[in-house]
Design a protein around this motif. Structure first.
Motif, PDB file in Angstrom:
ATOM      1  N   LYS A  47       0.825  -1.207   0.000  1.00  0.00           N
ATOM      2  CA  LYS A  47       0.000   0.000   0.000  1.00  0.00           C
ATOM      3  C   LYS A  47       0.865   1.266   0.000  1.00  0.00           C
ATOM      4  CE  LYS A  47      -1.949  -1.152   3.922  1.00  0.00           C
ATOM      5  NZ  LYS A  47      -1.184  -2.383   4.227  1.00  0.00           N
ATOM      6  N   THR A  48       1.826   1.291   0.906  1.00  0.00           N
ATOM      7  CA  THR A  48       2.708   2.457   0.976  1.00  0.00           C
ATOM      8  C   THR A  48       3.503   2.610  -0.317  1.00  0.00           C
ATOM      9  OG1 THR A  48       2.880   2.281   3.373  1.00  0.00           O
ATOM     10  CG2 THR A  48       4.647   3.446   2.244  1.00  0.00           C
ATOM     11  N   THR A  49       3.968   1.485  -0.828  1.00  0.00           N
ATOM     12  CA  THR A  49       4.726   1.517  -2.078  1.00  0.00           C
ATOM     13  C   THR A  49       3.884   2.136  -3.199  1.00  0.00           C
ATOM     14  OG1 THR A  49       5.806  -0.512  -1.345  1.00  0.00           O
ATOM     15  CG2 THR A  49       6.079   0.100  -3.654  1.00  0.00           C
ATOM     16  N   GLN A  86       3.080   7.616   5.947  1.00  0.00           N
ATOM     17  CA  GLN A  86       2.877   6.739   7.102  1.00  0.00           C
ATOM     18  C   GLN A  86       3.815   7.183   8.226  1.00  0.00           C
ATOM     19  OE1 GLN A  86       3.272   2.610   6.076  1.00  0.00           O
ATOM     20  NE2 GLN A  86       2.227   1.928   7.915  1.00  0.00           N
TER      21      GLN A  86
HETATM   22  N1  LIG Z   1      12.694   0.434   1.593  1.00  0.00           N
HETATM   23  C1  LIG Z   1      12.415  -0.864   1.394  1.00  0.00           C
HETATM   24  N2  LIG Z   1      13.408  -1.735   1.052  1.00  0.00           N
HETATM   25  C2  LIG Z   1      13.146  -3.036   0.817  1.00  0.00           C
HETATM   26  N3  LIG Z   1      11.931  -3.574   0.904  1.00  0.00           N
HETATM   27  C3  LIG Z   1      10.904  -2.784   1.236  1.00  0.00           C
HETATM   28  C4  LIG Z   1      11.091  -1.380   1.500  1.00  0.00           C
HETATM   29  N4  LIG Z   1       9.896  -0.838   1.795  1.00  0.00           N
HETATM   30  C5  LIG Z   1       9.006  -1.848   1.731  1.00  0.00           C
HETATM   31  N5  LIG Z   1       9.595  -3.005   1.392  1.00  0.00           N
HETATM   32  C6  LIG Z   1       8.908  -4.301   1.197  1.00  0.00           C
HETATM   33  O1  LIG Z   1       7.916  -4.145   0.195  1.00  0.00           O
HETATM   34  C7  LIG Z   1       6.722  -4.775   0.574  1.00  0.00           C
HETATM   35  C8  LIG Z   1       5.581  -3.766   0.585  1.00  0.00           C
HETATM   36  O2  LIG Z   1       5.811  -2.807   1.605  1.00  0.00           O
HETATM   37  P1  LIG Z   1       4.832  -1.603   1.899  1.00  0.00           P
HETATM   38  O3  LIG Z   1       5.492  -0.726   2.886  1.00  0.00           O
HETATM   39  O4  LIG Z   1       4.414  -0.989   0.618  1.00  0.00           O
HETATM   40  O5  LIG Z   1       3.588  -2.361   2.576  1.00  0.00           O
HETATM   41  P2  LIG Z   1       2.300  -1.766   3.279  1.00  0.00           P
HETATM   42  O6  LIG Z   1       1.119  -2.386   2.612  1.00  0.00           O
HETATM   43  O7  LIG Z   1       2.339  -0.293   3.310  1.00  0.00           O
HETATM   44  O8  LIG Z   1       2.422  -2.358   4.747  1.00  0.00           O
HETATM   45  P3  LIG Z   1       1.914  -1.731   6.158  1.00  0.00           P
HETATM   46  O9  LIG Z   1       0.469  -2.036   6.289  1.00  0.00           O
HETATM   47  O10 LIG Z   1       2.727  -2.491   7.179  1.00  0.00           O
HETATM   48  O11 LIG Z   1       2.226  -0.285   6.154  1.00  0.00           O
HETATM   49  C9  LIG Z   1       6.988  -5.422   1.919  1.00  0.00           C
HETATM   50  O12 LIG Z   1       7.264  -6.782   1.692  1.00  0.00           O
HETATM   51  C10 LIG Z   1       8.199  -4.724   2.460  1.00  0.00           C
HETATM   52  O13 LIG Z   1       8.983  -5.606   3.208  1.00  0.00           O
END
Ligand SMILES: Nc1ncnc2c1ncn2[C@@H]1O[C@H](COP(=O)(O)OP(=O)(O)OP(=O)(O)O)[C@@H](O)[C@H]1O
Ligand SMILES: [Mg+2]
Lengths: 252, 267
Positions: A47-49, A86
């Motif tokens: 999601k954050t990505t 976030q």
């Molecule tokens: N800077 C980074 N370097 C390497 N891997 C990353 C990085 N940021 C995120 N990831 C990986 O990418 C995937 C997606 O991460 P993301 O932060 O987008 O998830 P999210 O849905 O926002 O999670 P949350 O609900 O915990 O915030 C995860 O498997 C995470 O481990």
């Protein structure tokens, strides 16, 4: 002006990997003017990505992004976009800055078009703080506020530059339940009354769903993207309500 | 001409140059401290020292030459940080030892300028020439202008880098601006308080300001005020009691820090 079908964000065939580890696979979706889109999915689902890709903080390895119908690579009207990351309140606790200064720093540095409203900065700061109910705290130091109040200041900062779309990444983490409800009501009001387009990443789908009109359900891939009302009748929603994240958290 | 007049004009010159340095250090120090970049002045001072040694060895104006070397060094630090997967403090350690090694090497090759180089180790405020006053004033104006013209953007970037980036701020440009202004300020500091104490001069007044200030504006104000008090007071004490000026300046800055710290504890 308020053409309902105007595309504000368009994501097409986007894939992203961190150092070869896939985080998003072939995502396509669009956000229209006036939408209130909730992005949901388990931890680590990307999601954050996705949000970071939408605002240009990350460049996707495949696929393309358009903001206000312009390719992201050449987009430069950043004043039209508000973004709250976030854990935005995890700023440096010794940083000496007042609430008004937080907003002024952003207002004074964002380049605005010559046609923009030219109210004095002081007035804009006060208006933005009134919107979030913090006008009395303008002179207080940022680190003397509670987490929920700080979150509101950041919303006020984003609103002060009068964006057309606001993207928020889990903005109510660490905020108590009543404040969460107030906060989401505020977002709903901004969406309804000021036609602010909103993209909200959240784990509290139960609280926000009465304000939301679109849902994107994410876990590396996009599992659902469409109307909130249809989503409520779908199997995925029932899974979600039953606490069964397992369907959407299944990894591929 | 009486000796008194010459001395007092030396004293005045010291105060003038010191005042300019105080302003630049007071402003920049706040940014360095809040960016956890306090050691950047340590690293850059060693590069500047090598620059002075090179300038002396080549018979060029050491201060001007050192500014050029230090600017290059500052850009190199940024590059190492961005591209070589090095933590910032490691990049600085790398560069500062390189600088010192170069200076030592040059000194052994050409022994005749050793004494002059030594004056940059401890600083020599009374050796400030009339032309250097203009240089000091020019640098102070440059740094103040660079900071005030970009103040909002710098605050936004330091407080919330990600949001600032989404607002379309050129963060890399701002990073470069800060580190280049530090380079210029540090060369001037090298001349006045010397290699060994210039880090303290850029960091201590800002640290004291952080004890007392409630917002950013106040922090800048207090930092400049404390910096001015330390430098002008230190030079005066040194002149009256015949002490090394650099030591007097740093001790005064430390006394102010102690007072600020105690005041904060009381209220
Ligand atoms: N800077 C980074 N370097 C390497 N891997 C990353 C990085 N940021 C995120 N990831 C990986 O990418 C995937 C997606 O991460 P993301 O932060 O987008 O998830 P999210 O849905 O926002 O999670 P949350 O609900 O915990 O915030 C995860 O498997 C995470 O481990
Ligand atoms: Mg996240």
């Amino acid at each position: 002006m308020t053409d309902k079908s105007e595309e504000i964000i368009r994501v097409e065939g986007v894939s992203f990997a961190y150092d070869g580890v896939e985080a998003l696979v072939d995502i396509s979706l669009s956000v229209l003017r006036g939408d209130f889109l909730a992005v949901i999915g388990p931890n680590g689902s990307g999601k954050t990505t996705l949000l970071k890709i939408m605002v240009g903080l990350l460049r996707p390895q495949r696929g393309r992004v358009w903001l206000f119908q312009q390719p992201l690579e050449t987009f430069n009207q950043w004043h039209r976009i508000g973004y709250i990351q976030q854990k935005a309140t995890n700023f440096d606790p010794i940083f000496p800055i007042s609430v008004a200064e937080v907003i002024a720093a952003s207002l004074n540095s964002v380049r605005r078009p010559p046609s923009g409203r030219r109210a004095p900065v002081r007035k804009k700061i006060l208006e933005a703080l009134q919107t979030v109910g913090l006008e009395k705290e303008a002179g207080k130091s940022m680190n003397s506020l509670s987490g929920g109040q700080q979150q509101r200041v950041l919303i006020a900062r984003a609103l002060a530059t009068e964006p057309e779309i606001l993207l928020l990444d889990e903005p109510t983490t660490g905020v108590d339940y009543p404040s969460q409800q107030n906060f989401y009501d505020l977002l709903g009001k901004l969406n309804q009354q000021q036609h602010l387009t909103i993209v909200l990443v959240t784990h509290d789908y139960g609280i926000v769903n009465r304000h939301v009109n679109r849902v994107a359900c994410l876990n590396q891939k996009l599992f659902y993207h469409g109307d909130h009302s249809e989503f409520c009748q779908s199997d995925r929603f029932r899974e979600l309500l039953q606490g069964g994240h397992h369907l959407i958290s299944h990894r591929h | 001409m009486s000796g008194d007049l010459i001395l007092s004009s030396l004293f005045l010159r010291g105060l003038l140059a010191g005042g300019c340095l105080a302003l630049a250090c007071g402003l920049l120090g706040v940014f360095l401290v809040l960016r956890r970049d306090a050691m950047i002045s340590h690293g850059l001072s060693h590069v500047a020292f090598a620059g002075v040694a090179l300038g002396l060895a080549l018979n060029l104006m050491p201060v001007i030459f050192s500014i050029a070397v230090c600017l290059l060094g500052s850009l190199l630090i940024i590059r190492l940080k961005e591209q070589a997967r090095l933590p910032g403090d490691t990049a600085l350690a790398l560069l500062s030892s390189a600088g010192l090694a170069l200076a030592v090497l040059l000194m052994s090759l050409k022994k005749d300028f050793g004494a002059e180089l030594m004056s940059y180790l401890f600083g020599d405020i009374l050796a400030i020439g009339p032309s250097e006053i203009y240089l000091a004033a020019g640098l102070a104006v440059l740094v103040s202008a660079g900071i005030s013209l970009n103040l909002s953007r710098l605050i936004f970037m330091m407080f919330d880098r990600e949001a600032a980036s989404v607002s379309g701020l050129g963060l890399k440009k701002l990073d470069r601006l800060l580190v280049m202004m530090s380079a210029v300020t540090i060369v001037l500091g090298l001349r006045i308080v010397g290699l060994l104490l210039v880090t303290g001069l850029t960091v201590i007044p800002a640290a004291s300001a952080l004890q007392l200030a409630r917002n950013f504006r106040q922090t800048l104000f207090f930092s400049c005020l404390f910096s001015l008090l330390s430098i002008l007071g230190g030079i005066s004490l040194a002149y009256v009691f015949n002490l090394p000026a650099s030591a007097a300046i740093i001790f005064l800055a430390l006394v102010i820090f102690a007072l600020a710290y105690l005041l904060k504890r009381r209220y």
